[in-house]
Write a protein that holds these residues in place. Structure first.
Motif, mmCIF file in Angstrom:
data_model
loop_
_atom_site.group_PDB
_atom_site.id
_atom_site.type_symbol
_atom_site.label_atom_id
_atom_site.label_comp_id
_atom_site.label_asym_id
_atom_site.label_seq_id
_atom_site.Cartn_x
_atom_site.Cartn_y
_atom_site.Cartn_z
ATOM 1 N N SER A 59 -1.563 3.057 2.732
ATOM 2 C CA SER A 59 -1.068 1.995 3.604
ATOM 3 C C SER A 59 -2.169 1.490 4.528
ATOM 4 C CB SER A 59 0.110 2.506 4.447
ATOM 5 O OG SER A 59 1.176 2.949 3.648
ATOM 6 N N ALA A 60 -2.888 2.435 5.154
ATOM 7 C CA ALA A 60 -3.941 2.057 6.086
ATOM 8 C C ALA A 60 -5.097 1.349 5.396
ATOM 9 C CB ALA A 60 -4.449 3.300 6.820
ATOM 10 N N LEU A 61 -5.354 1.690 4.127
ATOM 11 C CA LEU A 61 -6.425 1.037 3.376
ATOM 12 C C LEU A 61 -6.031 -0.360 2.905
ATOM 13 C CD1 LEU A 61 -7.537 4.038 1.141
ATOM 14 C CD2 LEU A 61 -8.922 2.959 2.926
ATOM 15 N N ASP A 62 -4.740 -0.642 2.879
ATOM 16 C CA ASP A 62 -4.230 -1.882 2.289
ATOM 17 C C ASP A 62 -4.392 -3.077 3.227
ATOM 18 O OD1 ASP A 62 -2.755 -3.923 1.093
ATOM 19 O OD2 ASP A 62 -0.820 -2.962 1.443
ATOM 20 N N CYS A 63 -3.649 -3.088 4.311
ATOM 21 C CA CYS A 63 -3.538 -4.300 5.138
ATOM 22 C C CYS A 63 -4.863 -4.875 5.635
ATOM 23 C CB CYS A 63 -2.625 -4.043 6.328
ATOM 24 S SG CYS A 63 -0.871 -4.261 5.944
ATOM 25 N N GLY A 107 0.808 -1.202 0.000
ATOM 26 C CA GLY A 107 0.000 0.000 0.000
ATOM 27 C C GLY A 107 0.846 1.259 0.000
ATOM 28 N N TYR A 108 1.892 1.263 0.808
ATOM 29 C CA TYR A 108 2.771 2.432 0.870
ATOM 30 C C TYR A 108 3.431 2.670 -0.494
ATOM 31 C CZ TYR A 108 6.625 5.511 2.120
ATOM 32 O OH TYR A 108 7.508 6.564 2.157
ATOM 33 N N ALA A 109 4.005 1.609 -1.072
ATOM 34 C CA ALA A 109 4.668 1.748 -2.364
ATOM 35 C C ALA A 109 3.675 2.174 -3.442
ATOM 36 C CB ALA A 109 5.343 0.436 -2.751
ATOM 37 N N SER A 110 2.486 1.595 -3.427
ATOM 38 C CA SER A 110 1.484 1.955 -4.433
ATOM 39 C C SER A 110 1.104 3.426 -4.309
ATOM 40 C CB SER A 110 0.240 1.073 -4.281
ATOM 41 O OG SER A 110 0.534 -0.282 -4.580
ATOM 42 N N SER A 128 -11.255 5.656 0.160
ATOM 43 C CA SER A 128 -11.730 4.309 -0.132
ATOM 44 C C SER A 128 -10.825 3.664 -1.167
ATOM 45 C CB SER A 128 -13.184 4.319 -0.625
ATOM 46 O OG SER A 128 -13.299 5.063 -1.823
ATOM 47 N N ALA A 129 -10.907 2.351 -1.245
ATOM 48 C CA ALA A 129 -10.030 1.612 -2.158
ATOM 49 C C ALA A 129 -10.672 0.303 -2.578
ATOM 50 C CB ALA A 129 -8.684 1.337 -1.491
ATOM 51 N N THR A 130 -10.253 -0.164 -3.735
ATOM 52 C CA THR A 130 -10.506 -1.537 -4.154
ATOM 53 C C THR A 130 -9.144 -2.189 -4.363
ATOM 54 O OG1 THR A 130 -10.605 -0.905 -6.493
ATOM 55 C CG2 THR A 130 -12.683 -0.957 -5.279
ATOM 56 N N ALA A 131 -9.079 -3.485 -4.131
ATOM 57 C CA ALA A 131 -7.789 -4.161 -4.235
ATOM 58 C C ALA A 131 -7.972 -5.611 -4.633
ATOM 59 C CB ALA A 131 -7.028 -4.075 -2.912
ATOM 60 N N ARG A 174 -2.939 -5.485 -6.787
ATOM 61 C CA ARG A 174 -3.465 -4.332 -7.527
ATOM 62 C C ARG A 174 -4.308 -3.499 -6.572
ATOM 63 N NH1 ARG A 174 -6.038 -6.487 -12.432
ATOM 64 N NH2 ARG A 174 -3.938 -6.351 -13.305
ATOM 65 N N MET A 175 -4.203 -2.172 -6.703
ATOM 66 C CA MET A 175 -4.926 -1.300 -5.782
ATOM 67 C C MET A 175 -5.291 0.006 -6.463
ATOM 68 S SD MET A 175 -3.713 -0.186 -1.947
ATOM 69 C CE MET A 175 -4.779 0.772 -0.857
#
Length: 253
Positions: free
Chosen positions: A163-167, A23-26, A229-232, A184-185
């Protein structure tokens, strides 16, 4: 004319040991591509992101790329805003959910910058998303961005929101039996939270197809204002003896 920039992911921002947090890298890659792919970008991770290594970002009209030497690490393309973020969970419900965080009983990546439980105190985001009462496949947890990341009261950088939306998405399934990596994010930050502002992060499991898991996630203020918000897409780690990559669809094991 293509634009080329060099960047590095500091060792602090790891996901699995020895590689960058997805998430951070993305979020970093999306920020570099914003002038070319637009404010809403989809980042596809092709390989684990190296830490403390020179990465080359090269812009493109249809997509931009991030490489490490001859290796393709990621692509960035125009994305679409998430259409159906998971509903808000109130702070008390998020605290109850966090108390059931299964990572305390075993964690595939215990030093993860976002959700690892084996990092020094206050080094990382410290998220502990757990199952929400009455919402199968949904996890939530509280997050108050720490002032050491930015000045107290200042907006949190977008890459930390990513990052927070990822994990949390990874904990909507069972990462203890078959860990997954972000592949993918797409994320949209409507209003970055401020350092010291109490928030709630929520993630909801979507469709599962083979090794691929679809996830929706959202960040809310304590008053249920949608902040981001996010989709992954997450890809299960391949079985022993098969090639490791993050990219969705590249591995079939």
């Amino acid at each position: 004319m293509a634009e080329r920039q060099e960047l590095r992911i500091p060792a602090r921002y790891n996901g699995p040991p020895g590689s960058g947090h997805g998430g951070y890298a993305s979020g970093r890659f999306a920020a570099l591509a914003a002038a070319h792919q637009g404010a809403i970008a989809t980042v596809t991770l092709a390989e684990p992101v190296p830490l403390e290594e020179p990465l080359a970002f090269v812009s493109g009209t249809r997509r931009s790329t991030v490489t490490h030497g001859a290796r393709l690490i990621a692509t960035v393309a125009p994305g679409r805003a998430p259409a159906d973020p998971p509903p808000a969970v109130d702070p008390a419900g998020a605290r109850r959910a966090s108390a059931r965080f299964t990572g305390r009983a075993g964690h595939p990546f215990p030093t993860c910058f976002v959700c690892g439980d084996s990092r020094p105190a206050r080094d990382g985001l410290g998220l502990a998303p757990g199952p929400v009462d009455g919402l199968p496949g949904t996890v939530a947890g509280p997050w108050t961005p720490a002032a050491e990341e930015v000045a107290d009261g200042a907006p949190v950088p977008a890459e930390l929101v990513w990052s927070a939306l990822d994990c949390p998405g990874g904990w909507t399934d069972d990462p203890l039996t078959r860990p997954r990596l972000l592949s993918r994010m797409t994320a949209v930050v409507l209003r970055p939270p401020r350092a010291g502002e109490p928030c709630v992060v929520v993630a909801r499991r979507g469709a599962v197809s083979g090794r691929l898991l679809q996830v929706d996630s959202a960040l809310y203020s304590a008053a249920a204002e949608l902040l981001a918000s996010a989709t992954a897409t997450w890809t299960a780690l391949p079985r022993p003896g098969t090639h490791v990559s993050n990219s969705p669809g590249r591995d079939t094991a």
